[in-house]
Scaffold this motif. Structure first.
Motif, mmCIF file in Angstrom:
data_model
loop_
_atom_site.group_PDB
_atom_site.id
_atom_site.type_symbol
_atom_site.label_atom_id
_atom_site.label_comp_id
_atom_site.label_asym_id
_atom_site.label_seq_id
_atom_site.Cartn_x
_atom_site.Cartn_y
_atom_site.Cartn_z
ATOM 1 N N GLY A 8 0.837 -1.194 0.000
ATOM 2 C CA GLY A 8 0.000 0.000 0.000
ATOM 3 C C GLY A 8 0.874 1.247 0.000
ATOM 4 O O GLY A 8 1.822 1.340 -0.767
ATOM 5 N N SER A 9 0.580 2.168 0.866
ATOM 6 C CA SER A 9 1.334 3.421 0.940
ATOM 7 C C SER A 9 2.351 3.412 2.075
ATOM 8 O O SER A 9 2.785 4.469 2.531
ATOM 9 C CB SER A 9 0.366 4.583 1.115
ATOM 10 O OG SER A 9 -0.491 4.666 0.005
ATOM 11 N N LEU A 10 2.736 2.249 2.545
ATOM 12 C CA LEU A 10 3.661 2.143 3.665
ATOM 13 C C LEU A 10 4.969 2.878 3.403
ATOM 14 O O LEU A 10 5.505 3.543 4.290
ATOM 15 C CB LEU A 10 3.948 0.672 3.969
ATOM 16 C CG LEU A 10 4.932 0.391 5.109
ATOM 17 C CD1 LEU A 10 4.317 0.814 6.441
ATOM 18 C CD2 LEU A 10 5.287 -1.072 5.150
ATOM 19 N N PHE A 11 5.487 2.789 2.194
ATOM 20 C CA PHE A 11 6.772 3.397 1.884
ATOM 21 C C PHE A 11 6.631 4.783 1.244
ATOM 22 O O PHE A 11 7.601 5.322 0.725
ATOM 23 C CB PHE A 11 7.590 2.471 0.977
ATOM 24 C CG PHE A 11 8.065 1.252 1.701
ATOM 25 C CD1 PHE A 11 9.147 1.308 2.550
ATOM 26 C CD2 PHE A 11 7.412 0.042 1.538
ATOM 27 C CE1 PHE A 11 9.575 0.188 3.239
ATOM 28 C CE2 PHE A 11 7.842 -1.093 2.224
ATOM 29 C CZ PHE A 11 8.923 -1.016 3.072
ATOM 30 N N ASP A 12 5.463 5.379 1.304
ATOM 31 C CA ASP A 12 5.276 6.747 0.823
ATOM 32 C C ASP A 12 5.792 7.692 1.911
ATOM 33 O O ASP A 12 5.036 8.251 2.697
ATOM 34 C CB ASP A 12 3.804 7.008 0.508
ATOM 35 C CG ASP A 12 3.564 8.380 -0.101
ATOM 36 O OD1 ASP A 12 4.545 9.028 -0.510
ATOM 37 O OD2 ASP A 12 2.401 8.796 -0.166
ATOM 38 N N LEU A 13 7.102 7.849 1.954
ATOM 39 C CA LEU A 13 7.741 8.576 3.047
ATOM 40 C C LEU A 13 7.432 10.069 3.058
ATOM 41 O O LEU A 13 7.338 10.681 4.116
ATOM 42 C CB LEU A 13 9.255 8.349 2.994
ATOM 43 C CG LEU A 13 9.688 6.879 3.062
ATOM 44 C CD1 LEU A 13 11.199 6.771 2.961
ATOM 45 C CD2 LEU A 13 9.174 6.214 4.314
ATOM 46 N N ASN A 14 7.260 10.679 1.887
ATOM 47 C CA ASN A 14 6.966 12.107 1.850
ATOM 48 C C ASN A 14 5.463 12.389 1.802
ATOM 49 O O ASN A 14 5.050 13.540 1.704
ATOM 50 C CB ASN A 14 7.677 12.790 0.685
ATOM 51 C CG ASN A 14 7.318 12.198 -0.650
ATOM 52 O OD1 ASN A 14 6.528 11.273 -0.747
ATOM 53 N ND2 ASN A 14 7.929 12.726 -1.705
ATOM 54 N N LYS A 15 4.652 11.359 1.873
ATOM 55 C CA LYS A 15 3.180 11.452 1.953
ATOM 56 C C LYS A 15 2.576 12.290 0.836
ATOM 57 O O LYS A 15 1.620 13.024 1.046
ATOM 58 C CB LYS A 15 2.747 12.022 3.311
ATOM 59 C CG LYS A 15 3.275 11.276 4.496
ATOM 60 C CD LYS A 15 2.731 9.885 4.559
ATOM 61 C CE LYS A 15 3.264 9.194 5.793
ATOM 62 N NZ LYS A 15 3.249 7.784 5.720
#
Length: 54
Positions: A8-15
């Motif tokens: 999913g968006s787990l590694f979307d560090l900069n959101k």
């Protein structure tokens, strides 16, 4: 629209809602590590058994 990886968006560090190339790489490496680690351990156990029998 959200671009999601294996987790999913787990590694979307900069959101920002998208996975950039570094975030995609982290997602893929984590996925391959999880899926391949059990196979390697099973192979190592079988290899050790073959050596012990000789």
């Amino acid at each position: 629209m959200f671009e999601k990886g294996f987790f999913g968006s787990l590694f979307d560090l900069n959101k920002d809602g998208k996975l950039d190339s570094i975030e995609k790489t982290m997602d893929f490496v984590a996925f391959t590590e999880i899926t391949s680690s059990n196979d390697e351990e099973a192979f190592d156990d079988e290899w050790d058994e073959d050596i012990d029998e000789e």
